[in-house]
Each structure stands twice: as C-alpha cells, then as structure tokens.
Design a protein around this motif. Structure first.
Motif, PDB file in Angstrom:
ATOM      1  N   LEU A 106      15.381  -1.777  -0.628  1.00  0.00           N
ATOM      2  CA  LEU A 106      14.959  -2.079  -1.980  1.00  0.00           C
ATOM      3  C   LEU A 106      13.800  -1.783  -2.601  1.00  0.00           C
ATOM      4  O   LEU A 106      14.074  -2.041  -3.536  1.00  0.00           O
ATOM      5  N   LEU A 107      12.733  -1.138  -1.541  1.00  0.00           N
ATOM      6  CA  LEU A 107      12.116  -1.302  -1.890  1.00  0.00           C
ATOM      7  C   LEU A 107      10.789  -1.771  -2.037  1.00  0.00           C
ATOM      8  O   LEU A 107      10.490  -2.289  -3.529  1.00  0.00           O
ATOM      9  N   LEU A 108      11.206  -3.155  -1.195  1.00  0.00           N
ATOM     10  CA  LEU A 108      10.368  -4.248  -1.569  1.00  0.00           C
ATOM     11  C   LEU A 108       9.686  -4.692  -0.617  1.00  0.00           C
ATOM     12  O   LEU A 108       9.203  -5.792  -0.534  1.00  0.00           O
ATOM     13  N   GLN A 109       9.885  -4.107   0.668  1.00  0.00           N
ATOM     14  CA  GLN A 109       8.588  -4.317   1.664  1.00  0.00           C
ATOM     15  C   GLN A 109       7.207  -4.996   1.766  1.00  0.00           C
ATOM     16  O   GLN A 109       7.131  -5.377   2.831  1.00  0.00           O
ATOM     17  N   SER A 110       6.796  -3.723   1.014  1.00  0.00           N
ATOM     18  CA  SER A 110       5.632  -4.484   0.801  1.00  0.00           C
ATOM     19  C   SER A 110       4.843  -5.642  -0.135  1.00  0.00           C
ATOM     20  O   SER A 110       3.679  -5.824  -0.314  1.00  0.00           O
ATOM     21  N   TYR A 179      -3.034  -6.616   1.896  1.00  0.00           N
ATOM     22  CA  TYR A 179      -2.991  -6.977   0.927  1.00  0.00           C
ATOM     23  C   TYR A 179      -4.056  -6.047  -0.672  1.00  0.00           C
ATOM     24  O   TYR A 179      -3.846  -6.169  -1.393  1.00  0.00           O
ATOM     25  N   PHE A 180      -5.260  -6.299   0.078  1.00  0.00           N
ATOM     26  CA  PHE A 180      -5.807  -4.638  -0.655  1.00  0.00           C
ATOM     27  C   PHE A 180      -5.118  -2.920  -0.628  1.00  0.00           C
ATOM     28  O   PHE A 180      -5.357  -2.654  -1.456  1.00  0.00           O
ATOM     29  N   TYR A 181      -4.758  -3.144   0.256  1.00  0.00           N
ATOM     30  CA  TYR A 181      -4.066  -1.942   0.682  1.00  0.00           C
ATOM     31  C   TYR A 181      -2.498  -1.622   0.331  1.00  0.00           C
ATOM     32  O   TYR A 181      -2.324  -0.692  -1.179  1.00  0.00           O
ATOM     33  N   ILE A 182      -1.994  -2.818   0.688  1.00  0.00           N
ATOM     34  CA  ILE A 182      -0.425  -2.109   0.150  1.00  0.00           C
ATOM     35  C   ILE A 182       0.192  -3.535  -0.682  1.00  0.00           C
ATOM     36  O   ILE A 182       1.141  -2.510  -1.467  1.00  0.00           O
ATOM     37  N   ASN A 183      -0.663  -4.441  -0.948  1.00  0.00           N
ATOM     38  CA  ASN A 183       0.542  -5.270  -2.173  1.00  0.00           C
ATOM     39  C   ASN A 183       0.272  -4.837  -3.433  1.00  0.00           C
ATOM     40  O   ASN A 183      -0.854  -4.589  -3.542  1.00  0.00           O
ATOM     41  N   ARG A 187      -2.952  -3.504  -5.969  1.00  0.00           N
ATOM     42  CA  ARG A 187      -2.556  -2.036  -6.591  1.00  0.00           C
ATOM     43  C   ARG A 187      -2.242  -2.110  -7.137  1.00  0.00           C
ATOM     44  O   ARG A 187      -2.528  -0.439  -8.468  1.00  0.00           O
ATOM     45  N   PHE A 188      -1.859  -2.670  -8.366  1.00  0.00           N
ATOM     46  CA  PHE A 188      -0.770  -3.263 -10.090  1.00  0.00           C
ATOM     47  C   PHE A 188      -2.743  -2.191 -11.250  1.00  0.00           C
ATOM     48  O   PHE A 188      -2.546  -1.975 -12.163  1.00  0.00           O
TER      49      PHE A 188
END
Length: 376
Positions: A106-110, A179-183, A187-188
C-alpha cells in the motif's frame, strides 16, 4: 518536457546506484544516496508544478484525475518489483511478515520508523511511499505556494526553520535516518522547496542568452563540491536534506532557465553579440529572437537521444537497480567471479541501464497506456 532535467534524472539515478554498490564493504559513492534522493524529491515538486499548474489552478483537471494519473505512474511497477522479490528467490514469505507486506504493497511503509518496515522487500520503494504522500498533498499546497505573498512564504519558512531545528534537537541521533531521511512529513519539505524553485523560475520564464554554458558549469561545480564535502559532514547530520537544498535548487533552476533562454540580434548602438531585450515603447518595435536556445553546452549534451532515453527510464532504473545488483552478485559468486572492483561495477551499471530501458518500453509504457484507457 525540459530535456536537460530528463538527462539529469539519469545522472542522479546512477549516483544512487553507486551509493548502493559496495566495493570491499564500502559504498562506491557514499554521498549518492542522500543527495540523489534530495534531487529527485525537489525535482518532483518542480516538475509537477511546471506540468500541472495551469490545469489544476484553472480546474481543467480535477484533483481526482490528477491522483489517478499519479497512481497509474507509481503502482504497476511497484507491484511487479514486489512480486519479483519472491520470483527471483530474494526473499521467501512468512505469515509473520504480513503487516510489513501489507504496508509495503500500500506504500505506507515509510510512516513506520523501523528499518524492518521501511526497508522491507524492495527496499528502495520507501521513496514511492513518500511520493504517494506528496501527490496526495500537491493539489492543496500548489495554490497556496504559488499565490501567497512573499511575506507569507517568508513567515512560513521561518516557522519551518524553528520546527526543523526543534526536531533536530529532540530526536535521538540514532533515529535521524528513520525521520529526517525516510519519514514523508520531513521529506515533504524537499518537495515543497522544489515547488518554490518553480515559483521563482515562473516569474522569469524567459531569459536572454549568452552565458548559459558558464552558468551551467558553475551549477555543476557547486554540486560536485557538495559531493566532495559530504564526507566532512558529521554523522548522522548528513541525513538532514536541508543542507543540500541550495546546490540542488541552483542546479535545477540554472538548467531550466538556460533551456528557456533566447538570443537576440544586436542593436545598431552595440557591437555585442548578446544583448538584453530593450523595453518596448510605442515607437520602438520589439526585436525578434535570432534563435531559441536549447541551453548551454552541458544542456545540449544531456539532451542527446541516448541520455534522454535513459532519463525517461530512470524510474524503472531506480526501482530495479538494487535487485539487479543483489541477483547479479549472487550469480557471480556462484561462478567464482569477483565483483568488488570498478570493471564489475561498470558491467552492472550497463546491464541495469539496458534492463531499465527494456522495462520502460515493454512493461511500464504499455501498462500505463492500458490503465489510462481503462480509467478514462
């Protein structure tokens, strides 16, 4: 389509490939991951604003139609790569992994700050998880970012700086990657900044030519310097993409503006080859450009047919490259071939590039066309 940026898509896809290719246990280009992903997130915001500004703001395209178009872009190849993980024997499925599999599909993993989740299955698909969130938010933030006054944008930037600094102080260092690289929320900011770069460009859509190659060379030198200086950034602060916004924004803006520049004939009062277009008056005719530019020498190089094709296949390249490296090295190990060297890296790069082009022509494009027909 801005041809030079299509070319840069392939360049930065290769940069990410080099980051994931290990030689003697070390990344071939450590900076490639962070800077490469930052480029793609910012470029995504820039190009979506460039391509959809008129259609969304004038309601020529509905929000739902926009979402459909982006889902059709993301999901088919993602699902195929997910299936390939099992078909190629890279991983076997266990019922205990069902939550991870569901979130990944579902592309919710991050959104889950655990590496077992956001790096599950085709690990690079965490990027798509972030992009899906950006696409959902884009129709709402676009009019705000493009129509707000400069003062409001400045106030928003100040609030963001305070929140970002607070988060950097409160989040433990060993959680910076999650958080800073993935979340997606963190990243927004990259995506939003890309839209703001478009706003700056849109206010000066056509520029006079003459020094495009110099400007492009300067932007390239700046990004190269960023790669060189990356190793001097203390870990884990290099996961803070805000550090790289300036060089990446300058690269995107410079190559876009040079692609829209024009050359004007000299006036009778000047012997200069390239002149600034004079202000029009009732008695003075506006000069017609001698020729439209395709950018400087670097833009022209990036616009060659082969690089354009590789750039168009960069989405396929990104999604398959890590699996290609893993499977290829597994077969090479069985054949007692050493892959911890530069020649092997180049072979893997060529094979991955060719595979991505095949994927584009025979899988991505046909499926996308079929789905668009079905949805419309």
């Amino acid at each position: 389509m801005i041809r030079s940026l299509t070319g840069w898509r392939y360049v930065f896809a290769v940069v990410i490939f080099l980051h994931h290719y290990l030689i003697d246990g070390k990344s071939a280009l450590q900076a490639g991951g962070v800077i490469g992903v930052t480029f793609f997130f910012m470029l995504s915001g820039f190009l979506l604003a460039y391509g959809y500004k008129k259609r969304l703001l004038t309601r020529e395209m509905t929000t739902c139609d926009f979402w459909k178009a982006r889902v059709v872009k993301l999901y088919p190849l993602h699902l195929l790569c997910f299936a390939a993980i099992f078909l190629l024997g890279i991983r076997s499925f266990a019922m205990t992994d069902l939550p991870k599999a569901a979130l990944n599909l579902l592309l919710l993993q991050s959104w889950v700050p655990l590496s077992d989740y956001y790096m599950s299955y085709n690990a690079v698909s965490w990027f798509l998880s972030d992009e899906l969130f950006f696409y959902l938010m884009f129709p709402f933030v676009l009019p705000v970012l493009l129509n707000s006054s400069g003062k409001k944008i400045a106030v928003g930037a100040g609030i963001f700086a305070i929140l970002y600094s607070t988060a950097a102080a409160l989040i433990p260092l060993d959680h910076y990657h999650a958080y800073f690289y993935i979340n997606p929320l963190f990243r927004f900011a990259d995506f939003v900044f890309g839209i703001l770069v478009f706003r700056i460009f849109d206010q000066r859509r056509q520029a006079t030519g003459g020094h495009a190659s110099r400007a492009e060379a300067g932007a390239i030198l700046l990004i190269v310097a960023t790669f060189i200086l990356f190793d001097y950034i203390p870990k884990p602060y290099h996961y803070c993409s805000i550090i790289f916004w300036g060089p990446v924004a300058i690269l995107i803006y410079t190559f876009t503006i040079s692609s829209f520049s024009v050359i004007y004939p000299p006036t009778s009062a000047s012997r200069e080859t390239h002149c600034v277009l004079p202000k029009s008056t009732g008695a003075r005719k506006r000069r017609k450009p001698l020729q439209n530019r395709t950018g400087g020498i670097f833009s022209q190089g990036l616009s060659c047919r082969a690089i354009q094709l590789f750039g168009e296949a960069s989405f396929c390249f990104y999604l398959i490259h890590q699996q290609a490296i893993l499977v290829g090295r597994t077969f090479a190990a069985k054949a007692s071939l050493d892959t911890d060297n530069l020649p092997a890296l180049l072979v893997f790069l060529v094979l991955t590039t060719l595979s991505s082009v095949a994927c584009l022509k025979w899988i991505e494009r046909p499926i996308t066309r079929w789905l668009k027909r079905k949805l419309t």
